[in-house]
Design a protein around this motif. Structure first.
Motif, PDB file in Angstrom:
ATOM      1  N   PHE A  17       1.093  -1.146   0.011  1.00 19.64           N
ATOM      2  CA  PHE A  17      -0.298   0.391  -0.006  1.00 19.64           C
ATOM      3  C   PHE A  17       0.966   1.383  -0.109  1.00 19.64           C
ATOM      4  O   PHE A  17       0.670   2.000  -0.813  1.00 19.64           O
ATOM      5  CB  PHE A  17      -0.938  -0.126   1.355  1.00 19.64           C
ATOM      6  N   GLY A  18       2.159   1.249   0.550  1.00 16.84           N
ATOM      7  CA  GLY A  18       2.537   2.442   1.129  1.00 16.84           C
ATOM      8  C   GLY A  18       2.380   3.466   1.812  1.00 16.84           C
ATOM      9  O   GLY A  18       1.984   2.896   2.831  1.00 16.84           O
ATOM     10  N   GLY A  19       2.461   4.165   2.059  1.00 17.52           N
ATOM     11  CA  GLY A  19       1.740   5.130   2.704  1.00 17.52           C
ATOM     12  C   GLY A  19       3.069   5.831   4.163  1.00 17.52           C
ATOM     13  O   GLY A  19       3.563   5.293   4.504  1.00 17.52           O
ATOM     14  N   ASN A  20       2.908   6.481   4.739  1.00 18.11           N
ATOM     15  CA  ASN A  20       3.228   6.948   6.288  1.00 18.11           C
ATOM     16  C   ASN A  20       2.745   5.952   7.089  1.00 18.11           C
ATOM     17  O   ASN A  20       2.887   6.075   8.380  1.00 18.11           O
ATOM     18  CB  ASN A  20       3.763   7.955   6.563  1.00 18.11           C
ATOM     19  N   LYS A  21       2.324   5.129   7.277  1.00 13.10           N
ATOM     20  CA  LYS A  21       1.261   4.672   8.429  1.00 13.10           C
ATOM     21  C   LYS A  21       0.746   3.102   7.811  1.00 13.10           C
ATOM     22  O   LYS A  21       0.162   3.564   6.257  1.00 13.10           O
ATOM     23  CB  LYS A  21      -0.245   4.880   9.079  1.00 13.10           C
ATOM     24  N   PRO A  22       0.153   2.111   8.569  1.00 13.81           N
ATOM     25  CA  PRO A  22      -0.807   1.006   8.057  1.00 13.81           C
ATOM     26  C   PRO A  22      -1.902   1.883   7.376  1.00 13.81           C
ATOM     27  O   PRO A  22      -2.268   2.074   7.471  1.00 13.81           O
ATOM     28  CB  PRO A  22      -0.761  -0.028   9.379  1.00 13.81           C
ATOM     29  N   LYS A  23      -2.432   0.478   6.529  1.00  8.78           N
ATOM     30  CA  LYS A  23      -3.733   0.790   5.096  1.00  8.78           C
ATOM     31  C   LYS A  23      -4.555   1.060   6.107  1.00  8.78           C
ATOM     32  O   LYS A  23      -5.586   1.350   6.398  1.00  8.78           O
ATOM     33  CB  LYS A  23      -3.580  -0.070   3.952  1.00  8.78           C
ATOM     34  N   GLN A  24      -4.800  -0.238   7.731  1.00  3.95           N
ATOM     35  CA  GLN A  24      -6.226  -0.245   7.949  1.00  3.95           C
ATOM     36  C   GLN A  24      -6.422   1.351   8.513  1.00  3.95           C
ATOM     37  O   GLN A  24      -8.299   1.269   9.282  1.00  3.95           O
ATOM     38  CB  GLN A  24      -5.857  -1.650   9.285  1.00  3.95           C
ATOM     39  N   TYR A  25      -5.391   2.149   9.181  1.00  2.00           N
ATOM     40  CA  TYR A  25      -5.768   3.390   9.709  1.00  2.00           C
ATOM     41  C   TYR A  25      -5.964   4.300   8.380  1.00  2.00           C
ATOM     42  O   TYR A  25      -5.513   5.690   8.996  1.00  2.00           O
ATOM     43  CB  TYR A  25      -4.122   4.024  10.551  1.00  2.00           C
TER      44      TYR A  25
END
Length: 222
Positions: A17-25
């Protein structure tokens, strides 16, 4: 009568997913993705209690437990490790557990009604898999040719008779789906009716889930 316990697996880091936090958040319609699973388990009539399995950082900061008022359990180094921790927690804290159902926090389309239906099916079957027909051609690395009619896809949620799964589950198994560790003679129900399930893997999947949720809401009004 034994208890029915839910498990929300939310310990993944979402590397694809990438991003700066896990996708579930990440948020879907202004709610964290994880919130949809929590609400479904909280509102399911068949569920006595449920736990949320988190990564070490989320366990330490305590936000999920405080914000959502849920019981949290630290996950393992792998998906199987997280499953093992969840099963051990249930074995210790709910010794009369009869049935368990798991949902991946990255699958936010789950509903209380679906949970109740899976729990009901466990009255007759040993486990229930969310299943999907394969509609494309299927290849095989080993034999090159594969008949898609011999296979089906599996997605969360999945549900089990607890004592059977607890007895058979091995966190060191190379098999990544708990049902694959059960004896072949156990009774499986393949649930093909969860048509709008969707697992978020990439950022663009959030838009797809929002579209599915909007369509579901519109169909309810019709």
């Amino acid at each position: 009568m034994g208890k029915n316990i839910g498990i929300v697996l939310a310990g993944g880091i979402g590397s694809r997913f990438g991003g700066n936090k896990p996708k579930q958040y990440y948020k879907i319609f202004d709610k964290e993705m994880i919130a949809y699973s929590i609400e479904a388990f909280r509102n399911a009539e068949s569920i006595d209690d449920f736990i949320v399995v988190l990564d070490e950082n989320e366990m330490k900061n305590g936000r999920i437990a405080a914000e959502y008022g849920v019981t949290t359990v630290q996950g393992g180094a792998s998906r199987n490790g997280s499953w093992k921790n969840a099963l051990e927690y249930i074995h210790t804290h709910f010794p009369d557990c009869e049935k368990v159902i798991e949902n991946n926090a990255a699958c936010p389309m789950i509903t209380p009604e679906l949970i109740d239906e899976f729990m009901s099916l466990l009255d007759e079957y040993d486990f229930v898999n969310t299943a999907y027909k394969i509609t494309d051609a299927l290849g095989s690395y080993k034999d090159r040719i594969a008949d898609r009619e011999d296979y089906y896809l599996i997605q969360a949620p999945d549900a089990y008779r607890f004592q059977l799964l607890y007895k058979c589950f091995d966190e060191n198994s190379p098999l990544c789906h708990p049902a694959h560790q059960l004896p072949l003679e156990t009774k499986e129900y393949r649930y093909f009716g969860y048509d709008d399930n969707y697992k978020v893997t990439y950022p663009e999947d959030i838009m797809i889930v929002e579209m599915l949720m909007k369509r579901r809401a519109e169909n309810k009004k019709a």
